[in-house]
Write a protein that holds these residues in place. Structure first.
Motif, PDB file in Angstrom:
ATOM      1  N   ASN A  52     -15.188  -2.020   0.302  1.00  0.00           N
ATOM      2  CA  ASN A  52     -14.143  -1.094  -0.370  1.00  0.00           C
ATOM      3  C   ASN A  52     -13.362  -0.149   0.420  1.00  0.00           C
ATOM      4  O   ASN A  52     -12.932   0.855   0.128  1.00  0.00           O
ATOM      5  CB  ASN A  52     -14.687  -0.501  -1.708  1.00  0.00           C
ATOM      6  N   ILE A  53     -13.229  -0.536   1.786  1.00  0.00           N
ATOM      7  CA  ILE A  53     -12.617   0.524   2.830  1.00  0.00           C
ATOM      8  C   ILE A  53     -11.132   0.741   2.295  1.00  0.00           C
ATOM      9  O   ILE A  53     -10.389   1.765   2.345  1.00  0.00           O
ATOM     10  CB  ILE A  53     -12.527  -0.156   4.157  1.00  0.00           C
ATOM     11  N   GLU A  54     -10.408  -0.492   1.847  1.00  0.00           N
ATOM     12  CA  GLU A  54      -9.205  -0.345   1.469  1.00  0.00           C
ATOM     13  C   GLU A  54      -8.940   0.509   0.339  1.00  0.00           C
ATOM     14  O   GLU A  54      -7.919   1.521   0.403  1.00  0.00           O
ATOM     15  CB  GLU A  54      -8.681  -1.779   0.802  1.00  0.00           C
ATOM     16  N   ASN A  55      -9.800   0.417  -0.791  1.00  0.00           N
ATOM     17  CA  ASN A  55      -9.720   1.648  -1.844  1.00  0.00           C
ATOM     18  C   ASN A  55     -10.021   2.928  -1.363  1.00  0.00           C
ATOM     19  O   ASN A  55      -9.548   3.838  -1.699  1.00  0.00           O
ATOM     20  CB  ASN A  55     -10.696   1.156  -3.268  1.00  0.00           C
ATOM     21  N   GLN A  56     -11.052   3.295  -0.405  1.00  0.00           N
ATOM     22  CA  GLN A  56     -11.596   4.075   0.167  1.00  0.00           C
ATOM     23  C   GLN A  56     -10.178   4.837   0.868  1.00  0.00           C
ATOM     24  O   GLN A  56     -10.157   6.184   0.701  1.00  0.00           O
ATOM     25  CB  GLN A  56     -12.544   4.100   1.265  1.00  0.00           C
ATOM     26  N   ILE A  57      -9.368   4.229   1.470  1.00  0.00           N
ATOM     27  CA  ILE A  57      -8.338   4.849   2.347  1.00  0.00           C
ATOM     28  C   ILE A  57      -7.250   5.327   1.374  1.00  0.00           C
ATOM     29  O   ILE A  57      -6.537   6.306   1.450  1.00  0.00           O
ATOM     30  CB  ILE A  57      -7.685   3.708   3.070  1.00  0.00           C
ATOM     31  N   TYR A  58      -7.019   4.371   0.167  1.00  0.00           N
ATOM     32  CA  TYR A  58      -6.081   4.829  -0.953  1.00  0.00           C
ATOM     33  C   TYR A  58      -6.755   6.221  -1.432  1.00  0.00           C
ATOM     34  O   TYR A  58      -5.773   7.105  -1.835  1.00  0.00           O
ATOM     35  CB  TYR A  58      -6.128   3.674  -2.000  1.00  0.00           C
ATOM     36  N   ASP A  59      -7.746   6.292  -1.863  1.00  0.00           N
ATOM     37  CA  ASP A  59      -8.371   7.560  -2.452  1.00  0.00           C
ATOM     38  C   ASP A  59      -8.213   8.633  -1.566  1.00  0.00           C
ATOM     39  O   ASP A  59      -8.079   9.845  -2.059  1.00  0.00           O
ATOM     40  CB  ASP A  59      -9.801   7.407  -2.856  1.00  0.00           C
ATOM     41  N   PHE A  60      -8.636   8.221  -0.322  1.00  0.00           N
ATOM     42  CA  PHE A  60      -8.445   9.529   0.656  1.00  0.00           C
ATOM     43  C   PHE A  60      -7.075  10.049   0.857  1.00  0.00           C
ATOM     44  O   PHE A  60      -6.661  11.345   0.770  1.00  0.00           O
ATOM     45  CB  PHE A  60      -8.830   9.166   2.074  1.00  0.00           C
ATOM     46  N   VAL A 101     -13.301  11.040   9.102  1.00  0.00           N
ATOM     47  CA  VAL A 101     -13.616  10.207   7.944  1.00  0.00           C
ATOM     48  C   VAL A 101     -13.652   8.854   8.555  1.00  0.00           C
ATOM     49  O   VAL A 101     -12.581   8.389   9.309  1.00  0.00           O
ATOM     50  CB  VAL A 101     -12.506  10.075   6.932  1.00  0.00           C
ATOM     51  N   ARG A 102     -14.807   8.111   8.421  1.00  0.00           N
ATOM     52  CA  ARG A 102     -14.848   6.722   9.012  1.00  0.00           C
ATOM     53  C   ARG A 102     -14.458   5.643   8.333  1.00  0.00           C
ATOM     54  O   ARG A 102     -15.213   4.705   7.642  1.00  0.00           O
ATOM     55  CB  ARG A 102     -16.269   6.685   9.301  1.00  0.00           C
ATOM     56  N   LEU A 103     -13.073   5.530   8.531  1.00  0.00           N
ATOM     57  CA  LEU A 103     -12.378   4.505   7.675  1.00  0.00           C
ATOM     58  C   LEU A 103     -11.742   3.365   8.541  1.00  0.00           C
ATOM     59  O   LEU A 103     -11.214   2.455   8.019  1.00  0.00           O
ATOM     60  CB  LEU A 103     -11.438   4.985   6.498  1.00  0.00           C
ATOM     61  N   MET A 137       0.089  -4.952   1.399  1.00  0.00           N
ATOM     62  CA  MET A 137       0.969  -3.720   0.816  1.00  0.00           C
ATOM     63  C   MET A 137       2.372  -4.049   0.804  1.00  0.00           C
ATOM     64  O   MET A 137       2.984  -2.950   0.224  1.00  0.00           O
ATOM     65  CB  MET A 137       0.489  -2.402   1.863  1.00  0.00           C
ATOM     66  N   LYS A 138       3.125  -4.993   1.119  1.00  0.00           N
ATOM     67  CA  LYS A 138       4.420  -5.027   1.151  1.00  0.00           C
ATOM     68  C   LYS A 138       4.620  -5.274  -0.601  1.00  0.00           C
ATOM     69  O   LYS A 138       5.661  -4.941  -1.034  1.00  0.00           O
ATOM     70  CB  LYS A 138       4.785  -6.135   1.786  1.00  0.00           C
ATOM     71  N   ARG A 139       3.706  -5.964  -1.362  1.00  0.00           N
ATOM     72  CA  ARG A 139       3.854  -5.897  -2.725  1.00  0.00           C
ATOM     73  C   ARG A 139       3.014  -5.458  -3.726  1.00  0.00           C
ATOM     74  O   ARG A 139       3.187  -5.509  -4.786  1.00  0.00           O
ATOM     75  CB  ARG A 139       3.968  -7.689  -2.675  1.00  0.00           C
ATOM     76  N   ASN A 140       1.884  -4.942  -3.225  1.00  0.00           N
ATOM     77  CA  ASN A 140       1.197  -4.312  -4.246  1.00  0.00           C
ATOM     78  C   ASN A 140       1.413  -2.847  -4.521  1.00  0.00           C
ATOM     79  O   ASN A 140       2.370  -2.269  -4.103  1.00  0.00           O
ATOM     80  CB  ASN A 140      -0.417  -4.343  -3.806  1.00  0.00           C
ATOM     81  N   ASN A 141       0.927  -2.181  -5.749  1.00  0.00           N
ATOM     82  CA  ASN A 141       1.190  -0.839  -6.213  1.00  0.00           C
ATOM     83  C   ASN A 141       0.530   0.099  -5.593  1.00  0.00           C
ATOM     84  O   ASN A 141       0.362   1.079  -6.532  1.00  0.00           O
ATOM     85  CB  ASN A 141       1.198  -0.948  -7.785  1.00  0.00           C
ATOM     86  N   ALA A 142      -0.272  -0.063  -4.447  1.00  0.00           N
ATOM     87  CA  ALA A 142      -1.263   1.125  -4.151  1.00  0.00           C
ATOM     88  C   ALA A 142      -0.204   2.259  -3.941  1.00  0.00           C
ATOM     89  O   ALA A 142       1.034   2.175  -3.450  1.00  0.00           O
ATOM     90  CB  ALA A 142      -1.953   0.576  -2.845  1.00  0.00           C
ATOM     91  N   LEU A 143      -1.005   3.393  -3.845  1.00  0.00           N
ATOM     92  CA  LEU A 143      -0.162   4.639  -3.484  1.00  0.00           C
ATOM     93  C   LEU A 143       0.967   4.922  -4.390  1.00  0.00           C
ATOM     94  O   LEU A 143       2.436   5.023  -3.723  1.00  0.00           O
ATOM     95  CB  LEU A 143       0.020   4.753  -1.999  1.00  0.00           C
ATOM     96  N   ASN A 144       1.151   4.661  -5.498  1.00  0.00           N
ATOM     97  CA  ASN A 144       2.253   4.615  -6.229  1.00  0.00           C
ATOM     98  C   ASN A 144       2.566   6.018  -6.587  1.00  0.00           C
ATOM     99  O   ASN A 144       3.891   6.287  -7.309  1.00  0.00           O
ATOM    100  CB  ASN A 144       2.132   3.783  -7.922  1.00  0.00           C
ATOM    101  N   GLN A 145       1.974   7.041  -5.975  1.00  0.00           N
ATOM    102  CA  GLN A 145       2.700   8.326  -5.998  1.00  0.00           C
ATOM    103  C   GLN A 145       3.881   8.489  -5.122  1.00  0.00           C
ATOM    104  O   GLN A 145       4.778   9.467  -5.380  1.00  0.00           O
ATOM    105  CB  GLN A 145       1.893   9.541  -5.904  1.00  0.00           C
ATOM    106  N   TYR A 146       4.101   7.625  -4.366  1.00  0.00           N
ATOM    107  CA  TYR A 146       5.243   7.703  -3.664  1.00  0.00           C
ATOM    108  C   TYR A 146       6.317   6.711  -4.199  1.00  0.00           C
ATOM    109  O   TYR A 146       6.086   5.407  -4.224  1.00  0.00           O
ATOM    110  CB  TYR A 146       4.809   7.007  -2.184  1.00  0.00           C
TER     111      TYR A 146
END
Length: 350
Positions: A123-131, A332-334, A149-158
């Motif tokens: 779950n490194i991807e989600n750990q990076i998003y959470d960080f 952080v080891r990500l 990440m071109k199409r997903n909705n991660a980091l939607n605060q931006y």
């Protein structure tokens, strides 16, 4: 004064060799890499060279010998001309800052968000998003971005983002991205010839000012940081490969500098330079800009480990019109790199 013993003579000869390497390192940042490509590799070992010369200084001081002056003088020049690789917390970070007048920015080489499973975690991807969500910088720049990440909705605060995959996955190119809370007015790439690396930039509207932000990923040495890797490669081949990479980096840095010189508004440069502050590559890009670590950092400023030694090869550089209010390194080891973040303020916004 007593004559040197046989052992001290051998020790002083080694001291002269170490001092010579340090003297060369003082020239490397200011001489174009194409003129000294065979010696440019010295920039990667400056921290080790400094430590060795410090050992010689302490040895001769304990022996009460004037021989300490050789390394001592060169170390003084090194500190004045090139700056330290370790900083004590003498420059306090500003905490009493109006957030409406400041700009926080993070840069992180995320190594494809662990797409190739280099780290033993699912779950490194989600750990990076959470960080990133927790630290909540106004702008975050990723090198080696995850393709999806071109199409997903991660980091939607931006509200604004630029994920460059024009040179993406199917063409063997590394992908960079920028996420911003401020409007992005323009996007573009600076392709590097005959390289899988590249740079992107965005023009951001920040409080009625346009700021250009460059996100760089310079040529990599592609040497796994382990003693076995170094031992298994013939020294001549390793040197030739390193020389070729240095020349590539110099070419890439020159392209970036050329673009920077064509821009009239304020600039910020971030990213993975794959080289130290003691290189000509770093100096070509930095010019008169401020380095957030040298302004407000502390400790080693580690962004990467080489043979278990902390190196700083990722940077946040800003034009002189910016005041650096704070600089943070995160343990952080990500990825194989460590993220950094700086808080800035335009002097005109004080």
């Amino acid at each position: 004064m007593r004559k040197l013993s046989f052992f001290d003579k051998i020790f002083f000869f080694l001291n002269i060799l170490a001092a010579l390497v340090l003297a060369i390192s003082l020239l490397i940042p200011y001489v174009p890499t194409k003129l000294l490509s065979s010696l440019s590799i010295v920039s990667l070992v400056v921290p080790f060279t400094v430590i060795v010369n410090l050992i010689f200084v302490f040895y001769w001081l304990l022996k009460r010998k004037r021989n300490f002056l050789l390394s001592g003088f060169l170390l003084l020049l090194w500190y004045i001309m090139l700056g330290p690789f370790y900083q004590f917390s003498s420059n306090e970070n500003r905490m009493d800052v109006d957030s409406d007048k400041s700009l926080s920015l993070m840069t992180f080489n995320a190594r494809g968000f662990n797409e190739l499973k280099q780290l033993n975690s699912n779950n490194i991807e989600n750990q990076i998003y959470d960080f990133v969500t927790k630290k909540n910088p106004d702008i975050v720049c990723f090198q080696e971005t995850y393709y999806a990440m071109k199409r997903n909705n991660a980091l939607n605060q931006y509200d604004y983002k630029f994920v460059d995959f024009i040179y993406g996955k199917y063409h063997g190119k590394v992908i960079q991205s920028v996420y911003s809370k401020f409007p992005i007015l323009k996007i573009d790439s600076i392709p590097f010839p005959n390289s899988s690396n590249n740079a992107i930039y965005v023009d951001v509207l920040y409080q009625k000012d346009t700021i250009r932000i460059y996100n760089l990923h310079l040529q990599s040495f592609r040497i796994v940081p382990g003693l076995r890797t170094v031992q298994n490669q013939e020294s001549a081949k390793l040197l030739k490969k390193s020389q070729s990479v240095m020349l590539k980096q110099y070419e890439q840095a020159s392209l970036i500098r050329e673009d920077m010189n064509s821009v009239n508004y304020n600039k910020i440069v971030v990213g993975d330079f794959n080289n130290t502050q003691y290189s000509n590559v770093y100096q070509v890009i930095k010019g008169e800009m401020k380095d957030s670590y040298l302004e407000k950092g502390k400790g080693f400023g580690r962004t990467y480990d080489l043979l278990k030694f902390p190196l700083r090869i990722d940077y946040i550089l800003v034009d002189p019109e910016f005041e650096v209010l704070s600089h943070q390194n995160f343990d952080v080891r990500l990825s194989d790199h460590y993220p950094i973040m700086a808080t800035l303020r335009l002097k005109s916004h004080q």
